[in-house]
Motif scaffolding. Structure first.
Motif: not given
Ligand code: ZN
Length: 115
Positions: A52-56, A60-63
């Protein structure tokens, strides 16, 4: 008590949306993979906190916690670096007050994990 125009009830606070325009969210990632938009199958894997931190940070994607994606996007619990996110259905991230509290608690938890 003085008449305070800034005072709002709890239910009104729930309606207030706090925008985080720098970040994106996926509106239907409970049923679709937030990376490729495919319908989730039994093969889908829950995102680790690190993923999730990778995506954020990288996309720039919060999951939200507990969201699943196609397992082919993951390697050892992390997001593969060569993913391409279908951004057509992503929305600017915003939270109501209750969700913002959850977000802050979530991020504090993530910080504790790395310290
Ligand atoms: Zn996918």
């Amino acid at each position: 008590m003085e008449n305070d125009a800034s005072a709002v009830s709890t239910s009104e606070m729930e309606e207030v949306k706090i925008p985080f325009d720098e970040y994106l969210s996926s509106p239907d990632c409970a049923v679709r993979c937030c990376i490729c938009r495919a319908l989730l199958t039994a093969d889908a894997a829950e995102l680790s906190n690190a993923a999730r931190v990778d995506l954020l940070i990288d996309q720039d994607l919060y999951v939200s916690p507990g969201i699943r994606v196609c397992s082919r996007h993951l390697f050892r619990g992390r997001i593969l670096p060569d993913i391409t996110i279908d951004r057509n259905r992503l929305q600017p991230l915003s939270f109501n007050v209750a969700s913002a509290k959850e977000l802050i608690n979530d991020l504090v938890f993530q910080l504790r994990m790395v310290s």
